[in-house]
Enzyme design. Sequence first.
Site, PDB file in Angstrom:
ATOM      1  N   TYR A 157      17.094  29.531  10.345  1.00 34.14           N
ATOM      2  CA  TYR A 157      15.897  30.288  10.735  1.00 34.14           C
ATOM      3  C   TYR A 157      15.678  30.267  12.238  1.00 34.14           C
ATOM      4  CZ  TYR A 157      14.262  30.686   5.903  1.00 34.14           C
ATOM      5  OH  TYR A 157      14.131  31.005   4.590  1.00 34.14           O
ATOM      6  N   LYS A 190       0.842  -1.201   0.000  1.00 40.59           N
ATOM      7  CA  LYS A 190       0.000   0.000   0.000  1.00 40.59           C
ATOM      8  C   LYS A 190       0.877   1.252   0.000  1.00 40.59           C
ATOM      9  CE  LYS A 190      -0.504  -0.247   5.031  1.00 40.59           C
ATOM     10  NZ  LYS A 190      -1.352  -0.781   6.108  1.00 40.59           N
TER      11      LYS A 190
HETATM   12  C1  LIG Z   1      -0.649  -1.847   6.644  1.00 39.65           C
HETATM   13  C2  LIG Z   1      -1.253  -3.127   7.083  1.00 39.65           C
HETATM   14  C3  LIG Z   1      -0.443  -4.226   7.382  1.00 39.65           C
HETATM   15  C4  LIG Z   1       1.061  -4.149   7.382  1.00 39.65           C
HETATM   16  O1  LIG Z   1       1.475  -3.529   8.562  1.00 39.65           O
HETATM   17  P1  LIG Z   1       3.021  -3.379   8.930  1.00 39.65           P
HETATM   18  O2  LIG Z   1       3.015  -2.870  10.313  1.00 39.65           O
HETATM   19  O3  LIG Z   1       3.583  -2.413   7.961  1.00 39.65           O
HETATM   20  O4  LIG Z   1       3.606  -4.739   8.779  1.00 39.65           O
HETATM   21  C5  LIG Z   1      -1.048  -5.413   7.724  1.00 39.65           C
HETATM   22  N1  LIG Z   1      -2.397  -5.509   7.764  1.00 39.65           N
HETATM   23  C6  LIG Z   1      -3.205  -4.471   7.498  1.00 39.65           C
HETATM   24  C7  LIG Z   1      -4.673  -4.653   7.593  1.00 39.65           C
HETATM   25  C8  LIG Z   1      -2.663  -3.245   7.151  1.00 39.65           C
HETATM   26  O5  LIG Z   1      -3.470  -2.212   6.890  1.00 39.65           O
END
Ligand SMILES: *Cc1c(COP(=O)(O)O)cnc(C)c1O
Length: 388
Positions: free
Chosen positions: A267, A35
Amino acid sequence: MPRPIQATIHLDALRHNLQRCRAAAGDARVWAVVKANAYGHGIERAYPALRGADGFALLDLAEAERLRALGWRGPILLLEGCFEPRDLELCSRLNLWHVVHCDEQIDWLSQHKTHQPHRVFLKMNSGMNRLGFRPAAFRAAWTRLHALPQVAEVSLMTHFSDADGLRRGREGVLHQVEAFVRATRDLPGERSLCNSAATLRHALRLRLGDGGGALAADWVRAGIALYGSAPDHPAHAAADLDLQPTMTLASRLIAIQPVAAGETVGYGSAFTAPRDLRVGIVACGYADGYPRHASLSQAPGAPVLVRGVRTHLVGRVSMDMLAVDLTPVEAAGGPCHLGDEVVLWGRSGSGAVLPVDEVAQAAGTIAYELLCAVAARVPFAVDEADTP
Ligand SMILES: *Cc1c(COP(=O)(O)O)cnc(C)c1O
């Protein structure tokens, strides 16, 4: 010459980390969670290394289309399922498996016309309180779904809120595992429970109380560990878990300022030199996705590697530049020059590593956020080298 900042994706490290997740998952199959454009790495860039996974999990239908366009014919799971009824058409067309987490999604499926029944993952809310059916409502949802001609197979999943910590009882996951097991005990179907943290920390150690198999179950969902970050940092460092950095964000020195004791840098004059210093100015700022919170006050800012030697930020991060103390670098290897390599996170050409987790910690955030936030103006390269 283009501005010298660059992000590099290391395919050997992605392959290595996938192997690590596989080893930790035991007999379970591994979803590579890609994702958010493979956690900022780029799906197309990461694909040659991650195609060794058993499936890909993501949320965005356009990303699923990109994976099919790359030639991936194996499983793809939509972790949030469909957002509206017509998404089901794409699921039918591209053979996408999808999560069902609410009654509306079952309604949409019951209206959907398809020749090919779908594989769905019915999600339980076992305590996270984000998506899914509560344990008490789970069986009714399963029964409804199972009866639909549009559904070929129902798998069962849940997601942990505390797999990276020790909150909520032993190992952070047990109360949720128990809720899941209790409510699904006599339901058929494959199971998926673990994210990276649960996979690496728990999969091999914990067994379900009733002998119902490893917590790893049938599928694990490996995300951040693939990308070389320790899911439970700082309890573990990536190296403790044998995870390698998959992204290097590197730039160069574009100026060197001799700063006298008492003068300030950047800054807000947020940093005052406690003694005479040589300060390196680096072509990287918050408009590149580098976190501004990595250095705000007089305290030493986030770590950085200059020519492979560790030093830290001084003064505030600005839009296009940041400043670093060159003292340890010049002590180790003589005067710095324009064009010297600066690694914001990842691997230096010298072999030194700066874990993204440490930069995230210094900025009060987590590696997920930094990896996903590298800005569009930063050019990416792919390092195809095989593991030495
Ligand atoms: C993003 C996600 C994962 C992966 O999580 P990580 O902590 O990056 O391993 C697993 N299951 C779901 C439902 C997610 O949304």
